[in-house]
Motif scaffolding. Structure first.
Motif, short mmCIF file in Angstrom:
data_model
loop_
_atom_site.label_atom_id
_atom_site.label_comp_id
_atom_site.label_asym_id
_atom_site.label_seq_id
_atom_site.Cartn_x
_atom_site.Cartn_y
_atom_site.Cartn_z
N LEU A 28 29.94 -8.84 -36.21
CA LEU A 28 29.11 -7.86 -36.89
C LEU A 28 27.69 -8.40 -36.94
CD1 LEU A 28 28.91 -5.28 -38.69
CD2 LEU A 28 29.53 -6.73 -40.63
N GLU A 29 26.71 -7.54 -36.66
CA GLU A 29 25.31 -7.91 -36.78
C GLU A 29 24.71 -7.19 -37.98
OE1 GLU A 29 23.15 -7.35 -33.16
OE2 GLU A 29 23.94 -9.21 -32.34
N VAL A 30 23.87 -7.92 -38.70
CA VAL A 30 23.24 -7.39 -39.90
C VAL A 30 21.76 -7.74 -39.86
CG1 VAL A 30 23.27 -7.36 -42.42
CG2 VAL A 30 25.38 -7.85 -41.18
N MET A 31 20.90 -6.77 -40.08
CA MET A 31 19.47 -7.01 -40.18
C MET A 31 19.06 -6.93 -41.65
SD MET A 31 18.20 -7.54 -37.14
CE MET A 31 16.46 -7.37 -37.45
N VAL A 32 18.34 -7.97 -42.10
CA VAL A 32 17.83 -8.00 -43.47
C VAL A 32 16.37 -8.45 -43.43
CG1 VAL A 32 20.09 -8.42 -44.52
CG2 VAL A 32 18.66 -10.35 -43.91
N ASP A 33 15.68 -8.27 -44.54
CA ASP A 33 14.25 -8.61 -44.55
C ASP A 33 13.85 -9.53 -45.70
OD1 ASP A 33 14.49 -6.87 -46.66
OD2 ASP A 33 13.07 -5.39 -45.90
N ASN A 34 14.83 -10.21 -46.30
CA ASN A 34 14.47 -11.15 -47.36
C ASN A 34 15.47 -12.30 -47.41
OD1 ASN A 34 16.52 -10.54 -49.65
ND2 ASN A 34 15.78 -8.51 -49.02
N GLN A 35 15.00 -13.44 -47.89
CA GLN A 35 15.81 -14.66 -47.90
C GLN A 35 17.01 -14.55 -48.83
OE1 GLN A 35 15.28 -17.20 -45.78
NE2 GLN A 35 17.17 -18.09 -46.52
N CYS A 36 16.86 -13.84 -49.92
CA CYS A 36 17.99 -13.67 -50.85
C CYS A 36 19.15 -12.97 -50.14
CB CYS A 36 17.53 -12.86 -52.07
SG CYS A 36 18.82 -12.58 -53.28
N ALA A 37 18.86 -11.94 -49.38
CA ALA A 37 19.90 -11.23 -48.64
C ALA A 37 20.54 -12.14 -47.59
CB ALA A 37 19.34 -9.97 -47.99
N VAL A 38 19.73 -12.95 -46.92
CA VAL A 38 20.26 -13.91 -45.94
C VAL A 38 21.29 -14.81 -46.61
CG1 VAL A 38 19.72 -15.92 -44.49
CG2 VAL A 38 18.22 -13.92 -44.45
N GLU A 39 20.93 -15.38 -47.74
CA GLU A 39 21.82 -16.30 -48.44
C GLU A 39 23.09 -15.61 -48.93
OE1 GLU A 39 19.29 -17.97 -51.45
OE2 GLU A 39 17.98 -18.90 -49.96
N ASN A 40 22.95 -14.42 -49.50
CA ASN A 40 24.11 -13.73 -50.07
C ASN A 40 25.05 -13.19 -48.99
OD1 ASN A 40 23.31 -14.32 -52.67
ND2 ASN A 40 22.21 -12.39 -52.93
N VAL A 41 24.50 -12.64 -47.92
CA VAL A 41 25.36 -12.15 -46.83
C VAL A 41 26.05 -13.33 -46.14
CG1 VAL A 41 25.39 -10.98 -44.59
CG2 VAL A 41 24.07 -10.00 -46.48
N THR A 42 25.32 -14.44 -45.98
CA THR A 42 25.92 -15.63 -45.39
C THR A 42 27.07 -16.13 -46.25
OG1 THR A 42 23.85 -16.29 -44.32
CG2 THR A 42 25.48 -18.03 -44.68
N ARG A 43 26.86 -16.19 -47.54
CA ARG A 43 27.91 -16.64 -48.46
C ARG A 43 29.13 -15.72 -48.39
NH1 ARG A 43 25.12 -16.33 -52.91
NH2 ARG A 43 24.02 -18.25 -52.47
N PHE A 44 28.90 -14.41 -48.41
CA PHE A 44 30.01 -13.47 -48.34
C PHE A 44 30.75 -13.61 -47.01
CE2 PHE A 44 31.72 -9.43 -46.85
CZ PHE A 44 32.71 -9.25 -47.80
N GLY A 45 30.00 -13.64 -45.91
CA GLY A 45 30.62 -13.77 -44.59
C GLY A 45 31.49 -15.01 -44.50
N SER A 46 30.97 -16.11 -44.97
CA SER A 46 31.74 -17.36 -44.94
C SER A 46 33.02 -17.24 -45.77
CB SER A 46 30.89 -18.53 -45.45
OG SER A 46 29.80 -18.76 -44.58
N SER A 47 32.93 -16.58 -46.90
CA SER A 47 34.10 -16.43 -47.77
C SER A 47 35.18 -15.55 -47.12
CB SER A 47 33.70 -15.85 -49.13
OG SER A 47 33.46 -14.46 -49.05
N GLN A 48 34.78 -14.74 -46.14
CA GLN A 48 35.72 -13.86 -45.45
C GLN A 48 36.18 -14.44 -44.11
OE1 GLN A 48 36.85 -10.91 -46.99
NE2 GLN A 48 35.82 -12.01 -48.63
N GLY A 49 35.80 -15.70 -43.85
CA GLY A 49 36.26 -16.36 -42.62
C GLY A 49 35.35 -16.18 -41.42
N TYR A 50 34.14 -15.69 -41.63
CA TYR A 50 33.19 -15.51 -40.53
C TYR A 50 32.28 -16.74 -40.41
CZ TYR A 50 34.30 -10.52 -40.31
OH TYR A 50 34.95 -9.32 -40.17
N GLN A 51 31.92 -17.05 -39.17
CA GLN A 51 30.85 -18.01 -38.94
C GLN A 51 29.58 -17.17 -38.88
OE1 GLN A 51 31.86 -20.01 -35.29
NE2 GLN A 51 33.02 -21.57 -36.36
N VAL A 52 28.53 -17.63 -39.53
CA VAL A 52 27.31 -16.83 -39.64
C VAL A 52 26.17 -17.55 -38.96
CG1 VAL A 52 25.73 -15.66 -41.21
CG2 VAL A 52 28.14 -15.90 -41.84
N GLU A 53 25.52 -16.85 -38.04
CA GLU A 53 24.34 -17.38 -37.35
C GLU A 53 23.13 -16.55 -37.80
OE1 GLU A 53 22.57 -17.70 -32.81
OE2 GLU A 53 24.71 -17.40 -33.12
#
Length: 67
Positions: A28-53
């Motif tokens: 899944l690709e996600v576009m965001v425009d702020n660092q808070c969203a980067v951190e929170n989406v990364t945290r959620f993705g990791s908790s669901q078993g995704y590797q996040v780049e």
């Protein structure tokens, strides 16, 4: 792809949660425009078993979540 630019947290995470729960995508690709969203989406993705780049794209960020 989820375009969550212009949304403040928690909306980007909510948008990703809905997609993951509805379709359980392998990637899944996600576009965001702020660092808070980067951190929170990364945290959620990791908790669901995704590797996040994370790749900066101008003022925005492209997050690629892969199982």
């Amino acid at each position: 792809m989820i375009d969550a630019r212009g949304y403040i947290c928690p909306m980007p995470v909510v948008m990703v949660q809905k997609e993951v729960r509805a379709n359980a995508p392998g990637s899944l690709e996600v576009m965001v425009d702020n660092q808070c969203a980067v951190e929170n989406v990364t945290r959620f993705g990791s908790s669901q078993g995704y590797q996040v780049e994370v790749k900066p794209e101008g003022p925005d960020f492209r997050l690629t979540l892969k199982k």
